[in-house]
Design a protein around this motif. Sequence first.
Motif, PDB file in Angstrom:
ATOM      1  N   LYS A 146       1.115  -0.906   0.286  1.00  0.00           N
ATOM      2  CA  LYS A 146       0.259   0.114  -0.169  1.00  0.00           C
ATOM      3  C   LYS A 146       0.801   1.352  -0.034  1.00  0.00           C
ATOM      4  N   LYS A 147       1.009   1.499  -1.072  1.00  0.00           N
ATOM      5  CA  LYS A 147       2.137   2.842  -1.120  1.00  0.00           C
ATOM      6  C   LYS A 147       3.177   2.596  -0.791  1.00  0.00           C
ATOM      7  N   THR A 148       3.880   2.987  -0.040  1.00  0.00           N
ATOM      8  CA  THR A 148       4.983   2.457   1.025  1.00  0.00           C
ATOM      9  C   THR A 148       5.596   1.304   1.815  1.00  0.00           C
ATOM     10  N   HIS A 149       4.512   1.018   2.224  1.00  0.00           N
ATOM     11  CA  HIS A 149       3.998  -0.149   3.089  1.00  0.00           C
ATOM     12  C   HIS A 149       3.393  -0.870   2.689  1.00  0.00           C
ATOM     13  N   PHE A 150       4.197  -2.748   3.685  1.00  0.00           N
ATOM     14  CA  PHE A 150       2.945  -3.188   3.641  1.00  0.00           C
ATOM     15  C   PHE A 150       1.736  -3.393   4.184  1.00  0.00           C
ATOM     16  N   SER A 151       1.036  -4.115   3.814  1.00  0.00           N
ATOM     17  CA  SER A 151      -0.470  -4.044   4.606  1.00  0.00           C
ATOM     18  C   SER A 151      -0.828  -5.969   4.719  1.00  0.00           C
ATOM     19  N   ARG A 152      -1.150  -6.266   5.719  1.00  0.00           N
ATOM     20  CA  ARG A 152      -2.001  -7.448   5.880  1.00  0.00           C
ATOM     21  C   ARG A 152      -3.005  -7.916   7.181  1.00  0.00           C
ATOM     22  N   LYS A 153      -4.150  -8.673   6.287  1.00  0.00           N
ATOM     23  CA  LYS A 153      -4.818  -7.813   7.402  1.00  0.00           C
ATOM     24  C   LYS A 153      -5.754  -6.852   7.609  1.00  0.00           C
ATOM     25  N   GLY A 154      -4.987  -5.759   6.741  1.00  0.00           N
ATOM     26  CA  GLY A 154      -5.882  -4.827   7.291  1.00  0.00           C
ATOM     27  C   GLY A 154      -5.156  -3.763   7.694  1.00  0.00           C
TER      28      GLY A 154
END
Length: 440
Positions: free
Chosen positions: A28-36
């Motif tokens: 998500k742009k410059t970061h990882f996202s998992r389970k919100g």
Amino acid sequence: KFCAAALMLSACGMVGAADARGDFVSAKKTHFSRKGQACYIVGANFWYGGYLGAASGVGERARLLKELDNMRALGINNLRVLAVSEKTDIKSAVSPASTAAPGQYDEELLVGLDFLMAEVAKRDMTVVLYLNNFWQWSGGMTQYLNWFEGTPALDPNVTKDFDGFLTSTAAFYRSAASQAEYRNVIARIVKRVNTVTGKPYSEDASIMAWQLANEPRPGTSQVTPKERALYVKWIDETAGYIHSLDKNHMVSSGSEGVVGSAQDAQLYLDAHRTSNIDYLTYHLWPKNWGWFDSKNPTGSWDGAIAKSRDYLNTHIELAKKLNKPIVLEEFGLDRDGPSFSIKATTKIRDRYYREVFDVIYQRASKGDPIAGFNFWAWGGAGRAANAEYWWKPGNDFVGDPPQEEQGLYSVFDSDVGSLLLIKEYADRLHSICRIPTTSA
Ligand SMILES: O=C1NC[C@H](CO)[C@@H](O)[C@@H]1O
């Protein structure tokens, strides 16, 4: 009708149900996202994880379970694993190999990967699977060229011609026959149905990303414009091919960063601008790159730290330019002495790890695009088997692949100071995004 059939198959365990979309790690742009939630990679390099998962032969499932539990207990939530190896005559390469010959695949090793993935999922960990190797220790690109171009499979440990190896191996990108078989192998792995869980790999959220290769380089630092263009095209098109097979997972290149891009930041940017590459990778090797002299640690420390900090910060800035997350997915230093012996202390290495972790933690705390790290490499309960520290078939697997001394960079389960340091920074990184450090 299809849904009913799928449900029935899923119910009887023949085809595992796909994981929910939000369970997949995404950029998500410059970061990882998992389970919100934003999440950080606190990872280990564990190249041999699939080998330990085999049911017999090289498999050591009891050891694998213990290694995974020990890593999870430290807060490690990600593993970087070799998914494919090629049978080769190269002495300093692992055997057996998952590709015994073009079109002939070792199902026992592939089931080992299935078993690893099943156990990773139970521990809420994720895995980056690399599908090739620029280096010779798993056969890799030089072995493809031997199969399809008739050139010798090169081992720089034997030829002592490192630049010659770089130039020769980069011929892989323009070998149509090698690329065809490489894509066959990619399709076989990406479209595989896990024989342990019944879940298609493409629907398994415990895979974080597919990776084109371990440390793919364009050639030497003197690459021609044509070789540069070919390298950029190969990354874009191969990553695009993987996305065409699998709509759920991220794809990364496995690049070392600027050092692995002909020492040219512009080439690194050009090669990773494509939307087919979801996040960036870079590696940090002060000894390999001649910044640190382990025989003269005091005299070389300041220069090595200055260059390492600069490398870390430069790549975080490059990630900002491309607006993508970046993972430091390899770094390491040898044991005090230097020595390969597990009895040697690791004071200098631990000091170096802390320097690296501090930069990562400080910049992550400020919201910079550093998405985490994988140290190189988990040795765990593995032990070197002989006085020369060289791997031979039948010996334990450790963090150091067969082309290097078994103990060079491995972090063993007896390296308590190193393990506590990793846990300290795992907790700090997890605290930034409040991910439980033990599986819920
Ligand atoms: O990918 C790699 N990078 C550096 C490691 C240590 O030299 C090496 O073992 C591996 O091939």
